[in-house]
Motif scaffolding. Sequence first.
Motif, PDB file in Angstrom:
ATOM      1  N   ARG A   1       0.884  -1.287  -0.070  1.00 33.62           N
ATOM      2  CA  ARG A   1       0.073   0.092  -0.087  1.00 33.62           C
ATOM      3  C   ARG A   1       0.709   1.332  -0.039  1.00 33.62           C
ATOM      4  O   ARG A   1       0.299   2.284  -0.378  1.00 33.62           O
ATOM      5  CB  ARG A   1      -1.098   0.002   1.236  1.00 33.62           C
ATOM      6  N   ASP A   2       2.207   1.231   0.254  1.00 33.80           N
ATOM      7  CA  ASP A   2       2.897   2.387   0.193  1.00 33.80           C
ATOM      8  C   ASP A   2       3.430   2.669  -1.285  1.00 33.80           C
ATOM      9  O   ASP A   2       3.187   4.013  -1.353  1.00 33.80           O
ATOM     10  CB  ASP A   2       4.290   2.090   1.077  1.00 33.80           C
ATOM     11  N   CYS A   3       3.761   1.578  -1.942  1.00 34.97           N
ATOM     12  CA  CYS A   3       4.139   1.864  -3.378  1.00 34.97           C
ATOM     13  C   CYS A   3       3.030   1.597  -4.316  1.00 34.97           C
ATOM     14  O   CYS A   3       3.373   1.725  -5.650  1.00 34.97           O
ATOM     15  CB  CYS A   3       5.473   1.412  -3.730  1.00 34.97           C
ATOM     16  N   GLU A   4       1.960   1.011  -3.969  1.00 31.16           N
ATOM     17  CA  GLU A   4       0.942   0.273  -4.789  1.00 31.16           C
ATOM     18  C   GLU A   4       1.438  -0.256  -6.062  1.00 31.16           C
ATOM     19  O   GLU A   4       1.003  -0.451  -7.030  1.00 31.16           O
ATOM     20  CB  GLU A   4       0.192   1.544  -5.439  1.00 31.16           C
ATOM     21  N   GLY A   5       2.518  -1.481  -5.780  1.00 37.52           N
ATOM     22  CA  GLY A   5       3.053  -2.293  -6.765  1.00 37.52           C
ATOM     23  C   GLY A   5       4.126  -1.627  -7.344  1.00 37.52           C
ATOM     24  O   GLY A   5       4.947  -2.542  -8.119  1.00 37.52           O
ATOM     25  N   PHE A   6       4.556  -0.660  -7.456  1.00 37.15           N
ATOM     26  CA  PHE A   6       5.718   0.207  -8.175  1.00 37.15           C
ATOM     27  C   PHE A   6       6.820   0.397  -7.293  1.00 37.15           C
ATOM     28  O   PHE A   6       6.940   1.344  -6.755  1.00 37.15           O
ATOM     29  CB  PHE A   6       5.237   1.423  -9.156  1.00 37.15           C
ATOM     30  N   ALA A   7       7.391  -0.808  -7.028  1.00 38.53           N
ATOM     31  CA  ALA A   7       8.535  -0.787  -5.825  1.00 38.53           C
ATOM     32  C   ALA A   7       9.799  -0.145  -6.335  1.00 38.53           C
ATOM     33  O   ALA A   7      10.412   0.111  -5.231  1.00 38.53           O
ATOM     34  CB  ALA A   7       8.574  -2.321  -5.746  1.00 38.53           C
ATOM     35  N   THR A   8      10.083  -0.094  -7.430  1.00 42.58           N
ATOM     36  CA  THR A   8      11.214   0.487  -7.869  1.00 42.58           C
ATOM     37  C   THR A   8      11.166   1.812  -8.848  1.00 42.58           C
ATOM     38  O   THR A   8      10.719   1.824  -9.471  1.00 42.58           O
ATOM     39  CB  THR A   8      12.182  -0.522  -8.542  1.00 42.58           C
ATOM     40  N   ALA A   9      12.085   2.645  -8.634  1.00 41.38           N
ATOM     41  CA  ALA A   9      11.904   4.155  -9.040  1.00 41.38           C
ATOM     42  C   ALA A   9      13.402   4.355  -9.337  1.00 41.38           C
ATOM     43  O   ALA A   9      14.153   4.146  -8.647  1.00 41.38           O
ATOM     44  CB  ALA A   9      11.375   5.265  -8.240  1.00 41.38           C
ATOM     45  N   THR A  10      13.590   4.841 -10.771  1.00 41.53           N
ATOM     46  CA  THR A  10      14.807   5.302 -11.338  1.00 41.53           C
ATOM     47  C   THR A  10      14.836   6.905 -11.373  1.00 41.53           C
ATOM     48  O   THR A  10      13.929   7.499 -11.738  1.00 41.53           O
ATOM     49  CB  THR A  10      14.995   4.830 -12.704  1.00 41.53           C
ATOM     50  N   ILE A  11      15.957   7.694 -10.750  1.00 42.30           N
ATOM     51  CA  ILE A  11      16.021   8.824 -10.556  1.00 42.30           C
ATOM     52  C   ILE A  11      17.139   9.555 -11.405  1.00 42.30           C
ATOM     53  O   ILE A  11      18.004   8.811 -11.056  1.00 42.30           O
ATOM     54  CB  ILE A  11      15.882   9.245  -9.020  1.00 42.30           C
ATOM     55  N   THR A  12      17.110  10.467 -12.159  1.00 43.34           N
ATOM     56  CA  THR A  12      18.018  10.835 -12.821  1.00 43.34           C
ATOM     57  C   THR A  12      18.870  12.023 -11.890  1.00 43.34           C
ATOM     58  O   THR A  12      18.091  12.735 -11.136  1.00 43.34           O
ATOM     59  CB  THR A  12      17.893  11.514 -13.957  1.00 43.34           C
ATOM     60  N   THR A  13      20.153  12.287 -12.042  1.00 41.48           N
ATOM     61  CA  THR A  13      20.990  13.028 -11.126  1.00 41.48           C
ATOM     62  C   THR A  13      21.022  14.289 -11.687  1.00 41.48           C
ATOM     63  O   THR A  13      21.421  15.441 -11.083  1.00 41.48           O
ATOM     64  CB  THR A  13      22.287  12.480 -10.488  1.00 41.48           C
TER      65      THR A  13
END
Length: 59
Positions: free
Chosen positions: A11-23
């Motif tokens: 319920r915290d990420c709603e199934g989208f567990a990984t995020a990629t962030i550009t620096t």
Amino acid sequence: MPQHTSPPICRDCEGFATATITTGTRNTDGTRVTLRVDCRACKGTGHTRPAHVLVQVGR
């Protein structure tokens, strides 16, 4: 009618567990430098443990 999934979705990420962030910076070949960040609650799986697996602490 609610949809039931097995195992339940986090319920915290709603199934989208990984995020990629550009620096904002670039590598020597021109690609962007990225960071991979996993959800803290599910540790990157996207699912939670069933309630009977959890242990109740306190009163």
